[in-house]
Design an enzyme around this catalytic site. Structure first.
Site, PDB file in Angstrom:
ATOM      1  N   SER A   2      74.505  66.795  62.982  1.00  0.00           N
ATOM      2  CA  SER A   2      74.006  65.507  62.510  1.00  0.00           C
ATOM      3  C   SER A   2      72.489  65.489  62.564  1.00  0.00           C
ATOM      4  O   SER A   2      71.867  66.283  63.287  1.00  0.00           O
ATOM      5  CB  SER A   2      74.542  64.363  63.373  1.00  0.00           C
ATOM      6  OG  SER A   2      73.874  64.318  64.628  1.00  0.00           O
ATOM      7  N   ASP A   3      71.874  64.597  61.816  1.00  0.00           N
ATOM      8  CA  ASP A   3      70.466  64.320  62.051  1.00  0.00           C
ATOM      9  C   ASP A   3      70.394  63.469  63.324  1.00  0.00           C
ATOM     10  O   ASP A   3      71.419  63.018  63.854  1.00  0.00           O
ATOM     11  CB  ASP A   3      69.849  63.593  60.845  1.00  0.00           C
ATOM     12  CG  ASP A   3      68.360  63.895  60.694  1.00  0.00           C
ATOM     13  OD1 ASP A   3      67.711  64.161  61.729  1.00  0.00           O
ATOM     14  OD2 ASP A   3      67.855  63.852  59.567  1.00  0.00           O
ATOM     15  N   ALA A   4      69.199  63.259  63.844  1.00  0.00           N
ATOM     16  CA  ALA A   4      69.045  62.629  65.152  1.00  0.00           C
ATOM     17  C   ALA A   4      69.667  61.231  65.199  1.00  0.00           C
ATOM     18  O   ALA A   4      69.316  60.363  64.396  1.00  0.00           O
ATOM     19  CB  ALA A   4      67.573  62.557  65.530  1.00  0.00           C
ATOM     20  N   ASN A   5      70.589  61.043  66.119  1.00  0.00           N
ATOM     21  CA  ASN A   5      71.228  59.748  66.388  1.00  0.00           C
ATOM     22  C   ASN A   5      72.043  59.206  65.212  1.00  0.00           C
ATOM     23  O   ASN A   5      72.378  58.016  65.180  1.00  0.00           O
ATOM     24  CB  ASN A   5      70.177  58.700  66.793  1.00  0.00           C
ATOM     25  CG  ASN A   5      69.299  59.173  67.933  1.00  0.00           C
ATOM     26  OD1 ASN A   5      69.791  59.745  68.900  1.00  0.00           O
ATOM     27  ND2 ASN A   5      68.002  58.944  67.821  1.00  0.00           N
ATOM     28  N   ALA A   6      72.380  60.069  64.247  1.00  0.00           N
ATOM     29  CA  ALA A   6      72.968  59.586  62.994  1.00  0.00           C
ATOM     30  C   ALA A   6      74.388  59.051  63.153  1.00  0.00           C
ATOM     31  O   ALA A   6      74.799  58.155  62.399  1.00  0.00           O
ATOM     32  CB  ALA A   6      72.949  60.700  61.946  1.00  0.00           C
TER      33      ALA A   6
END
Length: 208
Positions: A148-152
């Site tokens: 995932s992208d950060a905190n996605a």
């Protein structure tokens, strides 16, 4: 890319969040300078070269760095050039303009892929089974892992497509997202989701 790989391994870094392969045709988007431009053919040639340079086609060498294709997919088509904004487009445009660089990089042997923040036609790419599973893993035959992208995953609650973090985790793992970056939602929620029958253990095995 080859020089970047050598410098990274000298510093103990073996995974790059690169190359960025976002096609973008709206100069208002603030990240357009990071990508390969607006032409899918040029971007595909660029993608193959970057993968070859970073990974050197040999995981045993001291110059190998695992590449991570980002942002998958259509992140550069955000409405009005506003970062993280919604993306709406026909499948023909998706497949003819925005997916080709990723396909080329997968064919070149890219090790990993990062799912993008944006939604695509109403479904966040973090939990999008069409882009992650149908296209990337099944059609393109990608057998690396998707991060995932950060905190996605957590942001899927804000998107309104998940009612809570547990539901977001279930949607993401089923869609084909293998690694949760930044939120610890997988580590907190997946065990219970498997135990109560919401998530089949086969999805965990696949991610592992």
């Amino acid at each position: 890319a080859e020089i970047a790989a050598k410098e990274s391994r000298a510093s103990g870094i073996a995974w790059h969040f690169a190359p960025m392969l976002d096609i973008s045709r709206d100069a208002r988007w603030g990240r357009i300078s990071e990508g390969p431009g607006e032409d899918p053919y040029l971007a595909s040639v660029f993608a193959r070269a970057r993968i070859h340079g970073l990974q050197d086609n040999d995981e045993s060498t001291d110059t190998y760095v695992a590449a991570c294709l980002k942002h998958y997919v259509a992140y550069g088509a955000c409405e009005s050039g506003r970062d993280y904004n919604t993306v709406s487009m026909a499948k023909s445009m998706l497949h003819n303009a925005y997916l080709p660089p990723f396909k080329a990089a997968v064919e070149e042997g890219a090790a990993t892929v990062m799912a993008s923040f944006n939604d695509l036609n109403g479904v966040p790419c973090t939990v999008n089974p069409y882009t992650l599973r149908t296209v990337l893993k099944e059609s393109y035959g990608f057998d690396g892992f998707v991060v995932s992208d950060a905190n996605a995953i957590k942001e899927c609650v804000a998107h309104g497509i998940a009612e809570n973090e547990a539901n977001a985790a279930a949607q993401a793992i089923k869609a084909g997202l293998d690694i949760d970056m930044g939120t610890w939602i997988y580590s907190k929620e997946l065990k219970q989701l498997v135990e109560d029958g919401t998530v089949d253990i086969a999805y965990i095995d696949e991610a592992v």
